[in-house]
Write a protein that holds these residues in place. Structure first.
Motif, short mmCIF file in Angstrom:
data_model
loop_
_atom_site.label_atom_id
_atom_site.label_comp_id
_atom_site.label_asym_id
_atom_site.label_seq_id
_atom_site.Cartn_x
_atom_site.Cartn_y
_atom_site.Cartn_z
N VAL A 410 0.76 -1.09 -0.07
CA VAL A 410 0.13 0.12 -0.06
C VAL A 410 1.00 1.15 0.05
CG1 VAL A 410 -1.68 1.31 1.40
CG2 VAL A 410 -1.88 -1.12 1.25
N GLU A 411 1.89 1.40 0.95
CA GLU A 411 2.88 2.26 0.95
C GLU A 411 3.50 2.59 -0.27
OE1 GLU A 411 3.73 4.34 3.88
OE2 GLU A 411 1.97 3.33 4.64
N SER A 412 4.17 1.55 -1.11
CA SER A 412 4.85 1.45 -1.97
C SER A 412 4.11 2.04 -3.42
CB SER A 412 5.62 0.40 -2.37
OG SER A 412 4.72 -0.84 -2.83
N PRO B 39 -14.72 13.22 -2.23
CA PRO B 39 -13.54 14.24 -2.08
C PRO B 39 -12.36 13.58 -1.71
CG PRO B 39 -15.22 14.47 -0.15
CD PRO B 39 -15.82 13.47 -1.04
N SER B 40 -11.19 14.13 -2.07
CA SER B 40 -9.86 13.91 -1.80
C SER B 40 -9.69 13.70 -0.34
CB SER B 40 -9.05 14.73 -2.43
OG SER B 40 -7.46 14.21 -2.26
N GLY B 41 -9.24 12.32 0.22
CA GLY B 41 -8.98 12.11 1.48
C GLY B 41 -10.14 11.48 2.14
N SER B 42 -11.16 11.12 1.31
CA SER B 42 -12.42 10.62 1.83
C SER B 42 -12.15 8.93 2.41
CB SER B 42 -13.42 10.68 1.08
OG SER B 42 -13.19 10.23 -0.13
N GLY B 43 -11.25 8.55 1.88
CA GLY B 43 -10.89 6.98 2.13
C GLY B 43 -11.33 6.14 0.90
N LYS B 44 -11.26 6.69 -0.20
CA LYS B 44 -11.70 5.81 -1.44
C LYS B 44 -10.57 4.81 -1.50
CE LYS B 44 -11.91 9.39 -4.11
NZ LYS B 44 -11.56 10.35 -3.50
N SER B 45 -9.39 5.44 -1.67
CA SER B 45 -8.23 4.56 -1.91
C SER B 45 -8.12 3.45 -0.98
CB SER B 45 -6.94 5.18 -2.10
OG SER B 45 -7.02 5.80 -3.36
N THR B 46 -8.35 3.94 0.53
CA THR B 46 -8.16 3.01 1.70
C THR B 46 -9.06 1.78 1.45
OG1 THR B 46 -7.54 4.75 2.95
CG2 THR B 46 -8.32 2.79 3.94
N LEU B 47 -10.46 2.19 0.97
CA LEU B 47 -11.45 1.14 0.92
C LEU B 47 -11.00 0.11 -0.31
CD1 LEU B 47 -14.19 -0.16 1.24
CD2 LEU B 47 -15.05 1.30 -0.46
#
Ligand SMILES: Nc1ncnc2c1ncn2[C@@H]1O[C@H](COP(=O)(O)OP(=O)(O)OP(=O)(O)O)[C@@H](O)[C@H]1O
Ligand SMILES: [Mg+2]
Lengths: 416, 233
Positions: A410-412, B39-47
């Protein structure tokens, strides 16, 4: 590994991308390998040369002199000198079946030996036909050594050490020629082959004249041998044979078989065993030294791997996202480290072979080399080196690889 | 296909802990074509990382294809990523030294597929994304749109059930972006489940459902209005 081909290609790319760093690392591995191989090869050559040189005296023999008693025995006081007579030799041969061959020396130091106008003052030894094999008195082609018939007929035949032969005859062929020893004519029957002789008693074999022991005692009248030479059938029975000799000779000459000082035994067998151990120790020591120098190269390899991983974190993350397992990520880096060690090591071995090849062409008559021997790369050295290289490659790859496998995908992969 | 209950994700960097996902519930059926906006930073990529098994949730349950993957270990997750999921990234993430062919081959190598099968599949997939004649090209010799097509072919290599795309058109011009969307639509029609993050409302409109995330929770989930077949712009 099914996917190693791609990894090898990857390795090439890395090699080209980091030419300088990679070259230095490869040189370090090459140097380490070269030092390990050469050290072992020199030890091997030294060992072979020692073995060769110690053959000059004879292998697996006991050389025995009479001593002085230190224990009173059967009413006889101590301090008696013990000397050997032909009967001692006969009894040893008769009573100790573990003995394979026997022989003895008579010495006469100050004989004058002449051929034509040339006269040399030197040694004339009376000895036994068994000396041919026991004491490495091998004749050059065209000649022969003293045989049993020479012994029983007390023939006036002479066998020359190779230096004695050159000193007397120069380039002339001595076989069949007549020399005189103290003005008595002797026919030359053989010349000893050149040999390296590490151990000797009363001088080396190459500058003496050998005649049958029987002839010797008939001419100069001595009954007592200077020394005996005994060869046990089996080197492992040497200790037993030694104690039996004390018993047999002790019984005949009346000394306590426990009186060690009564005889003085040069155990060539033991000496050779000891030398083998020393040589093995030397090789192990050299091997360990080589291992350390190669380990330093291993540190270099690990270093270059750490750098490569730092540069390739994104790539590692991508591979993880595509489903590469831990061992697949690690495998690539370990393989790379092993490849670096393999390539560097291969060149190291080639250079070492070149160095040994150079020595191969150098003349062995060089004084130093007759004792040092020629460095030789044996199969064992090759195997040991490859094993050490593989081990160092694995270790140098393992720790960086473990770091690679712990990259957080994830980091990379976070897009910046 | 996907069922998530009360997913929380905490990032503990230094002294402050960031809660990127705050108890998120999500359900995705097989064969859906879904976009995630927010919005940016809302957690999309995290999900997306959690759905893609690149990361694990701090809390909550996550079922993928019937398996409770939030409790899997590293190698099991790698196996899931390899077999069930195909990733498409905004910046393509192709291996630069490898050809298009080799890039697509890579997931199959990790799966241990035999050479013959790899050759057949890679050729078929690259042809399908219109790069049958560019197989030996390195990424540097390809345009952005072409690189992304290679990446899609790579994502499809092990026939995954789920394609995850994090702003797949974000680095592309509108024309290339539309082409990529066309490929995704075709994939969807042939039965692949697709989950895609986007900032572009026009792109989101072409998916069948749009999920809106704000501050780590889902705020709305709109069903597509049947305009999925709208023509290229
Ligand atoms: N590894 C991390 N360590 C700490 N905080 C993180 C980490 N990754 C993400 N965050 C934080 O979590 C929150 C959600 O990040 P995320 O990347 O999921 O947002 P996003 O919706 O994808 O945004 P964008 O649209 O800009 O890509 C952000 O506040 C971010 O700073
Ligand atoms: Mg994002």
């Amino acid at each position: 590994m099914i996917n190693s081909l791609l990894f090898v290609r990857l390795f090439w790319r890395d090699l080209r991308a980091n030419k300088k760093r990679m070259t230095l690392t490869l040189i370090a591995v090459l140097w380490g390998t070269l030092s390990i191989v050469l050290l072992l090869a020199f030890a091997e050559g030294l060992k072979a040369q020692f073995a060769e040189n110690s053959k000059g005296l004879g292998e697996g023999i006991l050389i025995i002199w009479g001593g002085q008693t230190t224990i009173p025995y059967e009413g006889l006081g101590k301090g008696r000198r013990i000397r050997f007579y032909p009967e001692d030799l006969q009894e040893i041969q008769r009573q100790i079946p573990e003995v394979e061959k026997v022989g003895a020396d008579y010495f006469n130091w100050g004989t004058s030996i002449s051929y034509g106008k040339k006269t040399i003052s030197g040694r004339t030894n009376g000895l036994f036909p068994s000396f041919e094999t026991m004491r490495a008195h091998y004749p050059m082609p065209g000649g022969r050594f003293i045989n049993d018939l020479d012994m029983s007929k007390r023939r006036r035949v002479a066998f020359l050490g190779d230096r004695m032969a050159t000193d007397l005859f120069g380039v002339e062929d001595p076989i069949g020629k007549v020399i005189t020893i103290d003005n008595m004519p002797f026919t030359v029957i053989g010349v000893q082959v050149k040999k390296q002789q590490m151990g000797s008693y009363s001088g080396p074999d190459n500058n003496k004249v050998s005649i049958p022991a029987t002839t010797h005692s008939a001419i100069w009248g001595n009954l007592r041998y200077n020394n005996l030479v005994i060869k046990p059938r089996d080197v492992n029975q040497a200790e037993f044979v030694k104690s039996r000799i004390y018993e047999v000779v002790g019984k005949r000459q009346k000394f306590d078989p426990k009186d060690k000082a009564a005889l003085s035994i040069w155990d060539v067998i033991e000496g050779q065993k000891m030398m083998d151990k020393i040589m093995l120790g030397l090789q192990v020591f050299f091997g360990v030294m080589g291992f350390f120098s190669l380990s330093i190269a291993g540190v270099g390899v690990a270093n270059i791997m750490y750098a490569a991983i730092k540069e390739r974190t994104v790539e590692i993350g991508v591979k993880m996202a595509l489903g590469a397992k831990k061992r697949q990520i690690m495998g690539q880096f370990i393989l790379e480290a092993v490849l670096i060690c393999g390539i560097g090591g291969l060149f190291g071995i080639l250079v070492a072979q070149g160095v040994c090849g150079f020595f191969e062409r150098v003349d062995l008559n060089n004084e130093a080399l007759t004792w040092l021997g020629k460095p030789t790369i044996s199969m064992t050295i090759g195997l040991v080196t490859v094993t050490i290289l593989a081990f160092i490659g694995l270790v140098a790859g393992f720790f960086p690889a473990r770091r690679a496998a712990s990259v957080n995908p994830v980091e990379s992969l976070r897009y910046e | 296909m996907i069922k998530m209950n009360g997913i929380r994700k905490l990032y503990a960097t230094g002294k402050v802990a960031v809660e990127a996902l705050k108890g998120l519930d999500l359900e995705l059926k097989g064969g859906e074509f879904v976009s995630i906006v927010g919005p940016s930073g809302s957690g999309k990529s995290t999900l997306m990382n959690i759905v893609g098994c690149l990361d694990t949730p701090s809390e909550g349950e996550f079922f993928l294809d019937g398996e409770r993957v939030d409790q899997f270990n590293g190698n099991q997750l790698a196996e899931v990523r390899n077999k069930k999921i195909g990733f498409v990234f905004q910046n393509f993430n192709l291996l630069p030294y490898a050809t298009a062919y080799e890039n697509v081959e890579l997931p199959m190598i990790f799966a241990g597929a035999p050479q013959k099968e790899r050759k057949e599949t890679v050729t078929r997939l690259l042809t399908r994304v219109g790069l049958g004649d560019r197989m030996d090209h390195k990424p540097t010799e390809l345009s952005g749109g072409e690189m992304q097509r290679v990446a899609i072919a790579r994502a499809l290599a092990n026939s995954p059930k789920l394609i995850l795309a994090d702003e797949p058109t974000g680095n592309l011009d509108s024309h290339s972006g539309a082409e990529i969307m066309g490929i995704f639509e075709e994939l969807w029609k042939s039965g692949t489940t697709i989950l895609m993050i986007t900032h572009d409302p026009n792109i989101a409109k072409r998916t069948k459902r749009t999920i809106m995330i704000k501050d780590g929770v889902i705020v709305t989930s709109l069903n597509g209005n049947g305009n999925g077949s709208s023509s290229h712009e």
